[in-house]
Design a protein around this motif. Structure first.
Motif, PDB file in Angstrom:
ATOM      1  N   ILE A  64       2.781  -3.080   0.311  1.00  0.00           N
ATOM      2  CA  ILE A  64       1.937  -3.502   1.431  1.00  0.00           C
ATOM      3  C   ILE A  64       2.786  -3.736   2.680  1.00  0.00           C
ATOM      4  CG2 ILE A  64       0.495  -5.395   2.285  1.00  0.00           C
ATOM      5  CD1 ILE A  64      -0.603  -5.666  -0.560  1.00  0.00           C
ATOM      6  N   ALA A  65       3.917  -4.392   2.513  1.00  0.00           N
ATOM      7  CA  ALA A  65       4.795  -4.657   3.652  1.00  0.00           C
ATOM      8  C   ALA A  65       5.282  -3.351   4.278  1.00  0.00           C
ATOM      9  CB  ALA A  65       5.978  -5.513   3.213  1.00  0.00           C
ATOM     10  N   ILE A  86       5.667  -5.886  -7.023  1.00  0.00           N
ATOM     11  CA  ILE A  86       5.843  -4.468  -6.665  1.00  0.00           C
ATOM     12  C   ILE A  86       4.879  -4.072  -5.548  1.00  0.00           C
ATOM     13  CG2 ILE A  86       5.601  -2.108  -7.508  1.00  0.00           C
ATOM     14  CD1 ILE A  86       6.475  -3.168 -10.269  1.00  0.00           C
ATOM     15  N   PHE A  87       3.614  -4.457  -5.696  1.00  0.00           N
ATOM     16  CA  PHE A  87       2.615  -4.075  -4.707  1.00  0.00           C
ATOM     17  C   PHE A  87       2.803  -4.820  -3.390  1.00  0.00           C
ATOM     18  CE2 PHE A  87      -0.123  -2.944  -8.544  1.00  0.00           C
ATOM     19  CZ  PHE A  87       0.180  -1.596  -8.438  1.00  0.00           C
ATOM     20  N   ALA A  88       3.338  -6.025  -3.429  1.00  0.00           N
ATOM     21  CA  ALA A  88       3.612  -6.769  -2.200  1.00  0.00           C
ATOM     22  C   ALA A  88       4.610  -6.009  -1.331  1.00  0.00           C
ATOM     23  CB  ALA A  88       4.140  -8.166  -2.531  1.00  0.00           C
ATOM     24  N   ALA A 100       1.887 -10.884   5.850  1.00  0.00           N
ATOM     25  CA  ALA A 100       1.208 -12.066   5.297  1.00  0.00           C
ATOM     26  C   ALA A 100       0.420 -11.699   4.040  1.00  0.00           C
ATOM     27  CB  ALA A 100       0.285 -12.679   6.345  1.00  0.00           C
ATOM     28  N   MET A 101      -0.195 -10.519   4.050  1.00  0.00           N
ATOM     29  CA  MET A 101      -0.973 -10.083   2.899  1.00  0.00           C
ATOM     30  C   MET A 101      -0.097  -9.870   1.672  1.00  0.00           C
ATOM     31  SD  MET A 101      -3.878  -9.505   1.644  1.00  0.00           S
ATOM     32  CE  MET A 101      -4.804  -9.641   3.179  1.00  0.00           C
ATOM     33  N   PHE A 116      -6.139  -6.013   0.870  1.00  0.00           N
ATOM     34  CA  PHE A 116      -6.253  -7.002  -0.190  1.00  0.00           C
ATOM     35  C   PHE A 116      -7.080  -6.467  -1.356  1.00  0.00           C
ATOM     36  CE2 PHE A 116      -8.703 -10.479  -2.108  1.00  0.00           C
ATOM     37  CZ  PHE A 116      -7.662 -11.254  -2.604  1.00  0.00           C
ATOM     38  N   ALA A 117      -8.177  -5.772  -1.024  1.00  0.00           N
ATOM     39  CA  ALA A 117      -9.099  -5.308  -2.062  1.00  0.00           C
ATOM     40  C   ALA A 117      -8.426  -4.370  -3.054  1.00  0.00           C
ATOM     41  CB  ALA A 117     -10.296  -4.618  -1.418  1.00  0.00           C
ATOM     42  N   ILE A 118      -7.557  -3.512  -2.565  1.00  0.00           N
ATOM     43  CA  ILE A 118      -6.910  -2.542  -3.449  1.00  0.00           C
ATOM     44  C   ILE A 118      -6.205  -3.231  -4.608  1.00  0.00           C
ATOM     45  CG2 ILE A 118      -5.128  -0.769  -3.598  1.00  0.00           C
ATOM     46  CD1 ILE A 118      -5.687  -0.105  -0.657  1.00  0.00           C
TER      47      ILE A 118
END
Length: 449
Positions: A99-100, A94-96, A136-137, A55-57
């Motif tokens: 992360i997945a 894009i970042f989601a 989820a993140m 999350f922090a990134i």
């Protein structure tokens, strides 16, 4: 002064409830899965640290939306605030996906690296849970940008309502899917992960409805926004700095957890319980820090930055009062609180000891959040990045290694290192806040080049 305090409280209390609800969701989930054994507690604890890093990134996007929209709102230029928010949404999507992908391909390797030679149980029990939490993140960073917008316009109550709905759904589903109650399947730890995933997805859906429909009449949120590269560069650069700041903190906590994990699974479980309890101290710290960002940012937008300095001070005073009251309760009821999480004597006794150590030292974490929030409102993100890198990697990590392994102080050494780090960091941002030349502060604009 009383009028200022009332304004602060009206912004801070809804934020406090929002953060409290999120913390309570994590606490209730941890208590419920605690019946599955201390290995599961350790898995959840390690996963929470990994999620904090993930999350922090990308959290810098939400923080940047928060302070830029606050400044635009104060300046009466919400057209620009809306355009910047859309650019943030593009980045989040894009970042989601990224992360997945990480969750799908690297979950077991991450658990194996953290646990070291004793990672067998962590990997076997936790891999699927960690993978689901990554999914989820992916939703979480999108909703965080929505909440950044809501806080920027001072709508902390609406943000609170969304958080309450989604987190209450999450708590219900954790109970139902973990233990197979009320006609739901008994999925154990996998059910806990799925409950969090569903809750995060619902939160994004609610945020989208509020942004595109509820707020459309007021701010014309349903528009087509093309990428303006000067604005995109500003958002990306600011998000990168704030994201790196948060990541340096979270990664140092990640290394800290790796060190604690080497002390054994019971020590790791006690550490997670203590951190979870101390997160109740983080709540007012985060809530009043977010309030400082809102007020300072809006005053900067109005061209009244000096009033932001006064607002930041009042916010810190009120937040510190909350932390003192909370710390007193934690100190005197430490063991009773720890026993809620675990009936393992070694685990709850060590956790209670760590809670007592932290009860009043968390005031330094408060100073860090209050004044860092004020500096974000100013747009002083470069300082926040540099000081974060310095204290995380030149102080916290080396000191943790020294206290835990060289001096052999174990869990006590770990937490002494943690609060030495927070004290230095908190005092540094406090000093910066009051050394700033507030008469020279200007609204943040994108450079044309």
């Amino acid at each position: 002064m009383l009028q200022n305090w009332k304004k602060i409280m009206l912004l801070a209390i809804p934020s406090l409830i929002s953060f409290a609800t999120a913390t309570l969701t994590g606490t209730v989930s941890l208590i419920m899965v605690g019946d599955l054994g201390f290995v599961v507690i350790a898995v959840v604890g390690v996963t929470n640290i990994i999620m904090y890093n993930a999350f922090a990134i990308f959290s810098g996007i939400g923080h940047t939306v928060n302070y830029l929209v606050a400044q635009n709102y104060g300046a009466g230029d919400m057209k620009k605030g809306i355009e910047r928010t859309y650019l943030a949404f593009y980045m989040c999507i894009i970042f989601a996906l990224l992360i997945a992908l990480v969750g799908w391909t690297m979950s077991s390797e991450l658990l194996r690296w953290i646990g070291g030679p004793k990672s067998g149980n962590l990997v076997n029990v936790g891999t699927e849970y960690l993978e689901i939490r990554f999914y989820a993140m992916s939703f979480g960073i999108i909703s965080f940008a929505f909440h950044g917008f809501l806080r920027g316009i001072g709508s902390t109550t609406l943000s609170m309502v969304i958080a309450l709905i989604s987190n209450l759904i999450m708590i219900f589903l954790v109970y139902a899917l973990t233990f197979g109650t009320l006609g739901f399947p008994n999925l154990g730890l996998r059910g806990t992960g799925l409950a969090i995933l569903i809750g995060e997805a619902i939160q994004v859906a609610i945020c989208a409805y509020v942004y595109f429909f509820v707020l459309n009449k007021r701010f014309a949120t349903r528009i087509l926004v093309r990428i303006k590269w000067p604005e995109f560069r500003l958002l990306a650069f600011e998000s990168g700095k704030l994201g790196m700041q948060e990541f340096s903190l979270s990664l140092s906590m990640f290394i800290f957890t790796v060190f604690v994990a080497r002390l054994g699974e019971r020590a790791l479980a006690a550490n997670e319980i203590a951190l979870n309890v101390m997160s109740f101290g983080f709540m007012p710290a985060f809530a009043f820090g977010a309030t400082a960002t809102i007020l300072v940012g809006q005053y900067v937008g109005q061209g009244k930055a000096i009033l932001g300095r006064r607002a930041g001070t009042d916010t810190a005073i009120l937040g510190t009062i909350f932390l003192i009251l909370l710390g007193t309760a934690e100190f005197f009821f430490a063991e009773q609180i720890a026993r809620i999480y675990s009936n393992d004597v070694q685990v709850y006794e060590l956790a209670a000891y760590l809670i007592k150590i932290s009860a009043f030292l968390q005031i330094f974490d408060g100073l860090l959040n209050f004044f860092a929030g004020g500096l974000r409102g100013l747009g002083d993100t470069t300082f926040l990045l540099f000081i974060s890198l310095a204290v995380s990697w030149l102080l916290f990590v080396p000191l943790s290694y020294l206290f835990i392994f060289v001096l052999g102080w174990g869990s006590l050494g770990a937490w002494l290192a943690l609060y030495t780090f927070l004290a230095v960091f908190g005092l540094a941002v406090t000093f910066r806040f009051y050394r700033t030349d507030w008469s020279a502060v200007k609204l943040r604009e994108a450079s044309p080049h």
